[in-house]
Design an enzyme around this catalytic site. Structure first.
Site, PDB file in Angstrom:
ATOM      1  N   LYS A 153       0.868  -1.209   0.129  1.00  0.00           N
ATOM      2  CA  LYS A 153       0.070  -0.093   0.158  1.00  0.00           C
ATOM      3  C   LYS A 153       0.872   1.382  -0.054  1.00  0.00           C
ATOM      4  O   LYS A 153       1.667   1.497   1.052  1.00  0.00           O
ATOM      5  CB  LYS A 153      -1.094   0.201   1.299  1.00  0.00           C
ATOM      6  CG  LYS A 153      -1.912   1.168   0.921  1.00  0.00           C
ATOM      7  CD  LYS A 153      -2.592   1.791   2.294  1.00  0.00           C
ATOM      8  CE  LYS A 153      -1.912   3.048   2.923  1.00  0.00           C
ATOM      9  NZ  LYS A 153      -2.128   3.926   2.026  1.00  0.00           N
ATOM     10  N   GLU A 228       9.088   1.082  11.041  1.00  0.00           N
ATOM     11  CA  GLU A 228      10.158   2.183  10.980  1.00  0.00           C
ATOM     12  C   GLU A 228       9.427   3.450  11.122  1.00  0.00           C
ATOM     13  O   GLU A 228       8.723   3.802  10.109  1.00  0.00           O
ATOM     14  CB  GLU A 228      10.761   1.995   9.424  1.00  0.00           C
ATOM     15  CG  GLU A 228      11.277   0.656   9.101  1.00  0.00           C
ATOM     16  CD  GLU A 228      12.695   0.609   9.846  1.00  0.00           C
ATOM     17  OE1 GLU A 228      13.140   1.265  10.399  1.00  0.00           O
ATOM     18  OE2 GLU A 228      13.424  -0.584   9.655  1.00  0.00           O
ATOM     19  N   CYS A 262      13.230  10.627   7.373  1.00  0.00           N
ATOM     20  CA  CYS A 262      13.153  10.152   8.854  1.00  0.00           C
ATOM     21  C   CYS A 262      14.268  10.071   9.316  1.00  0.00           C
ATOM     22  O   CYS A 262      14.529  10.334  10.767  1.00  0.00           O
ATOM     23  CB  CYS A 262      12.324   8.735   8.949  1.00  0.00           C
ATOM     24  SG  CYS A 262      13.236   7.751   7.633  1.00  0.00           S
ATOM     25  N   GLU A 354       9.597  15.950  15.759  1.00  0.00           N
ATOM     26  CA  GLU A 354      10.138  15.652  14.215  1.00  0.00           C
ATOM     27  C   GLU A 354       9.040  16.640  13.565  1.00  0.00           C
ATOM     28  O   GLU A 354       7.809  16.534  13.414  1.00  0.00           O
ATOM     29  CB  GLU A 354       9.645  14.172  13.994  1.00  0.00           C
ATOM     30  CG  GLU A 354       9.987  14.086  12.609  1.00  0.00           C
ATOM     31  CD  GLU A 354       9.797  12.422  11.999  1.00  0.00           C
ATOM     32  OE1 GLU A 354       8.434  12.045  12.165  1.00  0.00           O
ATOM     33  OE2 GLU A 354      10.532  11.896  11.503  1.00  0.00           O
TER      34      GLU A 354
HETATM   35  P1  NAP Z   1       1.676   8.250   8.324  1.00  0.00           P
HETATM   36  O1  NAP Z   1       0.632   9.048   8.430  1.00  0.00           O
HETATM   37  O2  NAP Z   1       2.023   7.254   9.638  1.00  0.00           O
HETATM   38  O3  NAP Z   1       1.276   6.951   7.037  1.00  0.00           O
HETATM   39  C1  NAP Z   1       2.143   6.114   6.656  1.00  0.00           C
HETATM   40  C2  NAP Z   1       1.471   5.030   5.844  1.00  0.00           C
HETATM   41  O4  NAP Z   1       0.554   4.428   6.537  1.00  0.00           O
HETATM   42  C3  NAP Z   1       0.703   5.549   4.608  1.00  0.00           C
HETATM   43  O5  NAP Z   1       0.744   4.758   3.607  1.00  0.00           O
HETATM   44  C4  NAP Z   1      -0.827   5.846   5.351  1.00  0.00           C
HETATM   45  O6  NAP Z   1      -1.533   5.651   4.477  1.00  0.00           O
HETATM   46  C5  NAP Z   1      -0.918   4.469   6.100  1.00  0.00           C
HETATM   47  N1  NAP Z   1      -1.699   4.336   7.188  1.00  0.00           N
HETATM   48  C6  NAP Z   1      -2.291   5.823   7.880  1.00  0.00           C
HETATM   49  N2  NAP Z   1      -3.040   5.269   8.881  1.00  0.00           N
HETATM   50  C7  NAP Z   1      -3.207   3.814   8.879  1.00  0.00           C
HETATM   51  C8  NAP Z   1      -3.925   2.995   9.469  1.00  0.00           C
HETATM   52  N3  NAP Z   1      -4.653   3.295  10.524  1.00  0.00           N
HETATM   53  N4  NAP Z   1      -3.671   1.886   9.343  1.00  0.00           N
HETATM   54  C9  NAP Z   1      -2.784   1.188   8.463  1.00  0.00           C
HETATM   55  N5  NAP Z   1      -2.255   2.210   7.628  1.00  0.00           N
HETATM   56  C10 NAP Z   1      -2.344   3.469   8.082  1.00  0.00           C
HETATM   57  O7  NAP Z   1       3.087   8.962   7.808  1.00  0.00           O
HETATM   58  P2  NAP Z   1       3.079   9.804   6.962  1.00  0.00           P
HETATM   59  O8  NAP Z   1       2.512  11.129   7.243  1.00  0.00           O
HETATM   60  O9  NAP Z   1       2.718   9.125   5.426  1.00  0.00           O
HETATM   61  O10 NAP Z   1       4.777   9.902   6.729  1.00  0.00           O
HETATM   62  C11 NAP Z   1       5.662  10.845   7.709  1.00  0.00           C
HETATM   63  C12 NAP Z   1       6.100   9.830   8.876  1.00  0.00           C
HETATM   64  O11 NAP Z   1       6.662   8.729   8.444  1.00  0.00           O
HETATM   65  C13 NAP Z   1       7.298  10.564   9.575  1.00  0.00           C
HETATM   66  O12 NAP Z   1       6.782  10.506  11.100  1.00  0.00           O
HETATM   67  C14 NAP Z   1       8.400   9.842   9.298  1.00  0.00           C
HETATM   68  O13 NAP Z   1       9.187   9.956  10.250  1.00  0.00           O
HETATM   69  C15 NAP Z   1       8.060   8.645   9.203  1.00  0.00           C
HETATM   70  N6  NAP Z   1       9.002   7.819   8.145  1.00  0.00           N
HETATM   71  C16 NAP Z   1       9.605   7.028   8.938  1.00  0.00           C
HETATM   72  C17 NAP Z   1      10.563   6.178   8.163  1.00  0.00           C
HETATM   73  C18 NAP Z   1      11.676   5.045   8.644  1.00  0.00           C
HETATM   74  O14 NAP Z   1      12.157   4.471   7.777  1.00  0.00           O
HETATM   75  N7  NAP Z   1      12.143   5.320   9.971  1.00  0.00           N
HETATM   76  C19 NAP Z   1      10.654   6.508   6.916  1.00  0.00           C
HETATM   77  C20 NAP Z   1       9.908   7.483   6.246  1.00  0.00           C
HETATM   78  C21 NAP Z   1       9.079   8.162   6.905  1.00  0.00           C
HETATM   79  P3  NAP Z   1      -2.364   7.111   3.899  1.00  0.00           P
HETATM   80  O15 NAP Z   1      -1.529   7.666   3.049  1.00  0.00           O
HETATM   81  O16 NAP Z   1      -3.820   6.898   3.227  1.00  0.00           O
HETATM   82  O17 NAP Z   1      -2.382   8.073   4.918  1.00  0.00           O
END
Ligand code: NAP
Ligand code: MG
Length: 450
Positions: A153, A228, A262, A354
């Site tokens: 996804k 992650e 991240c 963050e």
């Molecule tokens: P997010 O809101 O947590 O979303 C990540 C993914 O999860 C998206 O595909 C999102 O879908 C999906 N998602 C959201 N709610 C969900 C649920 N209830 N159940 C299952 N999946 C769900 O994060 P983001 O805003 O896209 O990305 C930013 C964050 O990612 C930052 O905090 C960053 O640090 C973190 N990040 C971490 C790493 C690492 O490797 N550690 C790498 C990159 C990013 P939708 O698109 O539909 O919301």
């Protein structure tokens, strides 16, 4: 149902993408399970050959994939080409794994004991919008190599490269259903990966907040999970280093991908005796950063991915004092300039949280012990950098910082050869490196009596 995609540079809608429903997600998971049974049964060398063919097809479409990411996510063209290349490299690296998933023969009394690494079944990979291509590849390449089928996804707002990579997998000869890209909402598609019993592992990259919910949801079926999550990584600069070089490299370690990384080194800790010199040189470096149309060959930083992400960054700046900033284009698009804040209090949100945008907080420290304490005063622990001429100190500090990925005298990004993951609330488990395929297997023990 569809999702409208908006170009972050023009702020204009440019295409619509279907959003899968729960029923469509279930059907895709069931087809993936069918495909898994065939994929698992393929000879290891054949799976390896198909992964290499997949890598070659991705490579042949590098420019097309890169251009898609520029349009969909506002990544600089240079970064986007690297990202598509990273998918190719991960596939090539893990194509060696099917033929090397060795078990062990363990000495026991009364017979022979053998271990096997068996695939899990269907693996669900959930990807955020910040690095749509690499993060997808870090999940699917080792999972496929270990004999699993993958449902993937992408983030709702950045699905285009994943959708294309799914098509390229078929073109390369991967059987249908082995890698299925399912665009849609997290609350629908992602949530179904958590609750559907045929999905045996969820590999999630995203925010700590959502990661926590995924982990709790997976507990219901005792489902395996890799997380992650976020970071607030420290760049620790000692006075004995080449301060000019450290200041020149610092912007790239935090403003790459407009800070939506991240691993961004979004806290800079500078030894007090070098603080003024460092901050002066940092200002010069930040002002020289080329923030411009990401399609331009020499662009070093593009816009934020979305209006929402820009607003979220701007909220952190209310009440904060920006010491200096770089430039950003006028006009439409989700632009922000790179910004530097001098922090005086570790309780400030801009120091602790963050921001996920082009904002870095700088603070002086007194000595090595103080630097490590400041770096560790965080709920996160993903990455970090240490700049010093004293290699002993570099190693001591690297061992002292509670984070999964440290680099001394460089800001190394994620490397597919080495394990990647976070301490504390930055994550659970590790991706990449030589052991990654094993994280997509069950270890089975078989004892045969003499
Ligand atoms: P997010 O809101 O947590 O979303 C990540 C993914 O999860 C998206 O595909 C999102 O879908 C999906 N998602 C959201 N709610 C969900 C649920 N209830 N159940 C299952 N999946 C769900 O994060 P983001 O805003 O896209 O990305 C930013 C964050 O990612 C930052 O905090 C960053 O640090 C973190 N990040 C971490 C790493 C690492 O490797 N550690 C790498 C990159 C990013 P939708 O698109 O539909 O919301
Ligand atoms: Mg989100």
């Amino acid at each position: 149902m569809t999702t409208t995609l908006i170009n972050p540079v023009t702020a204009e809608a440019f295409t619509e993408v279907p959003s899968a429903t729960e029923a469509e997600t279930d059907a895709a998971i069931e087809r993936a399970h069918e495909a898994f049974l065939g994929w698992r049964a393929l000879a290891p060398g054949e799976r390896a050959r198909l992964l290499r063919a997949f890598a070659a097809v991705v490579d042949a479409h590098n420019e097309e994939l890169a251009q898609l990411e520029v349009t969909n996510a506002g990544h600089t063209i240079g970064n986007a080409r690297w990202e598509a290349g990273n998918v190719r490299d991960c596939l090539n690296y893990y194509s060696a794994a099917p033929e090397r998933l060795f078990g062990r023969q363990i000495p026991v009394p009364g017979g022979v004991d053998l271990t096997f690494h068996e695939p899990l079944g269907v693996v669900g990979v959930i990807v955020p919008w910040n690095f749509p291509m690499p993060i997808a590849g870090w999940g699917f390449a080792p999972a496929l190599a270990a004999g699993n089928a993958v449902v993937l996804k992408p983030a709702e707002i950045t699905p285009l490269t994943a959708i294309r990579i799914g098509e390229l997998a078929l073109e390369a000869g991967l059987p249908a259903g082995v890698l299925t890209v399912i665009p849609g909402k997290g609350s629908v598609v992602g949530q179904r990966f958590v609750t559907h019993p045929l999905v045996r592992k969820v590999c999630f990259t995203g925010s700590t907040e959502v990661g926590r919910q995924i982990m709790a949801g997976c507990a219901d079926q005792v489902k395996k999970v890799t997380l992650e999550l976020g970071g607030k990584s420290a760049n620790i600069v000692f006075a004995d280093t080449d301060v000019a070089a450290a200041a020149a490299s610092a912007p790239y370690a935090v403003f790459d991908n407009a800070g939506q990384d991240c691993c961004a080194r979004s806290r800079i800790l500078v030894e007090r005796t070098a603080y003024d010199e460092f901050v002066g040189r940092l200002e010069t470096a930040v002002q020289a950063l080329r923030v411009k149309d990401p399609a331009a060959e020499d662009s070093e930083m593009g816009p934020m991915v979305s209006a929402g992400q820009r607003a979220s960054v701007q909220r952190y700046l209310d009440g904060a004092t920006v010491a200096f900033s770089g430039s950003a284009p006028e006009g439409p698009g989700w632009w922000l300039p790179p910004m530097v804040v001098e922090s005086h209090d570790t309780a400030e949100p801009i120091w602790r949280e963050e921001v996920f945008g082009p904002v870095v907080a700088v603070m002086p420290f007194d000595d090595e012990e103080h630097a490590v304490a400041l770096a560790n005063d965080s709920d996160y622990g993903l990455s970090g950098s240490i700049f010093t001429a004293d290699l002993g100190r570099g190693l001591r500090v690297a061992r002292g910082v509670e984070a999964g990925n440290l680099s001394v005298n460089s800001h190394s990004s994620v490397r597919y050869w080495t394990p990647f993951g976070g301490y504390k609330q930055s994550g659970l488990g590790r991706e990449l490196g030589p052991d990654a395929p094993f994280a997509f297997t069950e270890e089975k023990n078989v004892f045969i009596a003499h």
